[in-house]
Design an enzyme around this catalytic site. Structure first.
Site, PDB file in Angstrom:
ATOM      1  N   ASN A 217      -2.747  14.409   6.840  1.00  0.00           N
ATOM      2  CA  ASN A 217      -2.312  15.169   5.659  1.00  0.00           C
ATOM      3  C   ASN A 217      -3.477  16.007   5.139  1.00  0.00           C
ATOM      4  OD1 ASN A 217      -3.836  13.544   3.620  1.00  0.00           O
ATOM      5  ND2 ASN A 217      -2.551  11.940   4.472  1.00  0.00           N
ATOM      6  N   ASP A 286       1.812   7.095   5.509  1.00  0.00           N
ATOM      7  CA  ASP A 286       2.787   6.005   5.367  1.00  0.00           C
ATOM      8  C   ASP A 286       3.290   5.518   6.722  1.00  0.00           C
ATOM      9  OD1 ASP A 286       2.703   5.895   2.571  1.00  0.00           O
ATOM     10  OD2 ASP A 286       4.046   7.614   2.399  1.00  0.00           O
ATOM     11  N   LYS A 296      -2.501  12.809  27.685  1.00  0.00           N
ATOM     12  CA  LYS A 296      -1.975  13.906  26.881  1.00  0.00           C
ATOM     13  C   LYS A 296      -0.480  14.105  27.149  1.00  0.00           C
ATOM     14  CE  LYS A 296      -2.434  18.810  26.059  1.00  0.00           C
ATOM     15  NZ  LYS A 296      -2.654  20.066  26.728  1.00  0.00           N
ATOM     16  N   PRO A 313       0.701  -0.279   6.776  1.00  0.00           N
ATOM     17  CA  PRO A 313       0.615  -1.183   5.617  1.00  0.00           C
ATOM     18  C   PRO A 313       0.361  -0.375   4.348  1.00  0.00           C
ATOM     19  CG  PRO A 313      -1.381  -1.283   6.962  1.00  0.00           C
ATOM     20  CD  PRO A 313      -0.399  -0.455   7.715  1.00  0.00           C
ATOM     21  N   ASP A 314       0.888  -0.842   3.220  1.00  0.00           N
ATOM     22  CA  ASP A 314       0.544  -0.228   1.933  1.00  0.00           C
ATOM     23  C   ASP A 314      -0.665  -0.999   1.391  1.00  0.00           C
ATOM     24  OD1 ASP A 314       0.329   0.408  -0.827  1.00  0.00           O
ATOM     25  OD2 ASP A 314       2.323   1.292  -0.718  1.00  0.00           O
ATOM     26  N   PHE A 332      -3.511   5.975  -7.247  1.00  0.00           N
ATOM     27  CA  PHE A 332      -3.147   7.364  -7.506  1.00  0.00           C
ATOM     28  C   PHE A 332      -1.665   7.534  -7.208  1.00  0.00           C
ATOM     29  CE2 PHE A 332      -6.665  10.346  -8.349  1.00  0.00           C
ATOM     30  CZ  PHE A 332      -7.673   9.410  -8.474  1.00  0.00           C
ATOM     31  N   LYS A 346       5.172   3.149  -9.160  1.00  0.00           N
ATOM     32  CA  LYS A 346       4.047   2.680  -8.331  1.00  0.00           C
ATOM     33  C   LYS A 346       3.188   1.665  -9.095  1.00  0.00           C
ATOM     34  CE  LYS A 346       4.310   6.818  -5.595  1.00  0.00           C
ATOM     35  NZ  LYS A 346       3.824   8.137  -5.230  1.00  0.00           N
TER      36      LYS A 346
HETATM   37  N1  CTP Z   1      -1.399   3.818  -0.803  1.00  0.00           N
HETATM   38  C1  CTP Z   1      -1.909   2.820  -0.004  1.00  0.00           C
HETATM   39  N2  CTP Z   1      -1.375   2.617   1.245  1.00  0.00           N
HETATM   40  C2  CTP Z   1      -0.357   3.353   1.682  1.00  0.00           C
HETATM   41  C3  CTP Z   1       0.167   4.384   0.865  1.00  0.00           C
HETATM   42  C4  CTP Z   1      -0.384   4.594  -0.374  1.00  0.00           C
HETATM   43  O1  CTP Z   1      -2.861   2.121  -0.408  1.00  0.00           O
HETATM   44  N3  CTP Z   1       0.146   3.150   2.889  1.00  0.00           N
HETATM   45  C5  CTP Z   1      -1.989   3.982  -2.143  1.00  0.00           C
HETATM   46  C6  CTP Z   1      -2.645   5.323  -2.375  1.00  0.00           C
HETATM   47  O2  CTP Z   1      -4.032   5.270  -2.052  1.00  0.00           O
HETATM   48  C7  CTP Z   1      -2.411   5.526  -3.861  1.00  0.00           C
HETATM   49  C8  CTP Z   1      -1.080   4.845  -4.108  1.00  0.00           C
HETATM   50  O3  CTP Z   1      -0.943   3.910  -3.074  1.00  0.00           O
HETATM   51  O4  CTP Z   1      -3.375   4.857  -4.654  1.00  0.00           O
HETATM   52  C9  CTP Z   1       0.105   5.776  -4.126  1.00  0.00           C
HETATM   53  O5  CTP Z   1       0.095   6.604  -3.004  1.00  0.00           O
HETATM   54  P1  CTP Z   1       1.170   7.790  -2.839  1.00  0.00           P
HETATM   55  O6  CTP Z   1       0.920   8.463  -1.541  1.00  0.00           O
HETATM   56  O7  CTP Z   1       1.225   8.580  -4.091  1.00  0.00           O
HETATM   57  O8  CTP Z   1       2.546   7.016  -2.803  1.00  0.00           O
HETATM   58  P2  CTP Z   1       3.295   6.141  -1.747  1.00  0.00           P
HETATM   59  O9  CTP Z   1       3.068   4.704  -2.081  1.00  0.00           O
HETATM   60  O10 CTP Z   1       2.962   6.550  -0.369  1.00  0.00           O
HETATM   61  O11 CTP Z   1       4.811   6.453  -2.124  1.00  0.00           O
HETATM   62  P3  CTP Z   1       5.677   7.809  -1.899  1.00  0.00           P
HETATM   63  O12 CTP Z   1       5.405   8.256  -0.486  1.00  0.00           O
HETATM   64  O13 CTP Z   1       7.067   7.321  -2.103  1.00  0.00           O
HETATM   65  O14 CTP Z   1       5.273   8.773  -2.942  1.00  0.00           O
END
Ligand code: CTP
Length: 407
Positions: A217, A286, A296, A313-314, A332, A346
């Protein structure tokens, strides 16, 4: 007209007494003086006799925009007590480069030239940047003298390593200006994060598809770096876990480099337990390709059209689920719509204390720009900040964190 972003945290208006002594590195002082003058610090230069052999007072006078001092026995009525007036006027003293000779003079309280007399008379913070040959630096006499200076409460910035002017390799070079500037800034900054261990994630992650391609990204890492730099400046011990970015390391921050979300999660997982504050500023992908091809992918292959993804993983949600008492979690929320509702979702779902909501569609608030406009959301409070530089935004986030720690 573009909106104003307010003052950048910096050295503007600070009065630095800049001592230059007789080392070949004296030419670097010229660049530092110019940088200080450019950010509108007031610089008064004091040169030793030996320093004038290496660089002209005319050069340093022109760059600082002020008269250069050096003569202990100036008969001009306003300058007869120069060492006293100079020491009173300055906010801090910086000596760069500091030779073994000047270090020895200062360590023994000598006052036989204008610079040493001024330092002796000063009740202001003193920062010393030694620069010399490695053997001179490591000589027990110099080591003892530097220890004495530290004992006086002076800040001694360790010289950098590399090839020295004499051709030797080792410690003895002047450090980078960024480190010295941060040291000066810290002198003028309340150390309200002193003793806190802070982990910050920053930048994007990169999820490989084959040896050439990846999903990622637009995150530049700037916001996370600004948070790391300002936290360090406020006295914290900072670790930055960072995906692939193109930024200079913030001085004094421990760096852990990763590529994928899984690597970031592993790195964070091993560090999290001992942290007081964790900030998730990274734009973690994500999803990742379910399979990373070893070879390749050719354009004729079916895999080139359709990529199967699996969830990453989140990281912040994982930390929120197992946070220990007293540990503060800041996330964030990068949003294009429904900002506050999404931020609140969140905050709750990831079990965080504070969410920093930022609009990713604004031309001055999205990815890869120097400014940001964020909203700080806690369980019972919403604060919308103005458009600010990322460093000023970072400072306001830390202000809120300090408030939360105190409550
Ligand atoms: N985050 C994380 N791990 C992920 C995705 C997000 O630790 N796999 C953390 C980011 O660093 C941030 C927060 O979660 O502090 C929110 O990230 P954001 O990208 O805004 O949201 P998502 O949880 O990915 O949700 P969405 O895609 O639905 O907006």
């Amino acid at each position: 007209m573009a909106p104003q972003t307010g003052p950048e945290p910096g050295l503007q208006g600070r009065h630095i007494l800049f001592g230059v002594t007789g080392s070949i590195a004296a030419f670097k002082a010229a660049g530092w003086i110019r940088s200080l003058a450019r950010e509108e610090a007031r610089v008064t230069v004091v040169m030793t006799r030996a320093a004038k052999q290496f660089i002209s007072p005319l050069t340093l006078g022109a760059l600082s925009g002020n008269r250069v001092h050096g003569d202990m026995f100036d008969h001009h009525p306003e300058r007869i007590m120069a060492h006293i007036t100079l020491s009173r006027e300055a906010d801090c003293v910086l000596i760069a480069p500091a030779t073994a000779q000047t270090i020895a003079r200062l360590a023994h309280g000598m006052a036989d030239d204008l610079l040493s007399a001024t330092v002796l008379a000063a009740d202001r913070p003193v920062v010393i940047c030694p620069a010399m040959n490695t053997n001179m630096l490591h000589h027990p006499a110099t080591r003892d003298n530097l220890e004495r200076l530290r004992g006086f409460g002076y800040t001694v910035i360790a010289p950098a390593c590399g090839t020295l002017a004499c051709g030797d390799k080792g410690a003895g070079r002047l450090p980078e200006w960024d480190l010295v500037r941060e040291t000066l800034l810290a002198l003028f900054t309340e150390q309200d994060l002193a003793g806190r261990r802070i982990l910050i994630t920053a930048g994007p992650t990169r999820e490989p598809l084959d040896p050439v391609r990846y999903l990622s990204n637009r995150s530049s890492g700037r916001m996370g770096y600004a948070l790391a730099r300002t936290a360090r400046r406020r006295g914290a011990e900072v670790t930055l876990v960072v995906g692939p970015v193109h930024l200079d390391d913030p001085p004094g921050v421990e760096m852990v480099r990763v590529t994928t979300a899984v690597e970031m999660e592993n790195a964070v997982g091993t560090l999290a337990e001992r942290m007081d504050i964790i900030v998730g500023a990274a734009a973690v992908a994500d999803y990742r390709p379910a399979v990373c091809q070893e070879r390749k992918i050719k354009k004729t292959e079916a895999a080139s059209r359709c990529i199967e993804l699996e969830s990453n993983p989140d990281i912040m949600a994982g930390l929120g689920g197992r946070r220990r008492p007293g540990q503060l979690l800041v996330g964030f929320a990068a949003e294009s719509h429904d900002h506050e509702a999404e931020g609140r979702r969140k905050l709750v779902e990831k079990n965080l204390h504070l969410v920093v909501i930022n609009d990713i569609l604004g031309s001055r608030t999205g990815f890869d720009v120097e400014t940001n406009q964020v909203t700080l959301l806690t369980g019972d409070d919403v604060r919308r900040l103005p458009l600010l530089s990322k460093e000023a935004t970072a400072d306001r986030i830390w202000d809120r964190v300090v408030e939360l720690l105190r409550s």
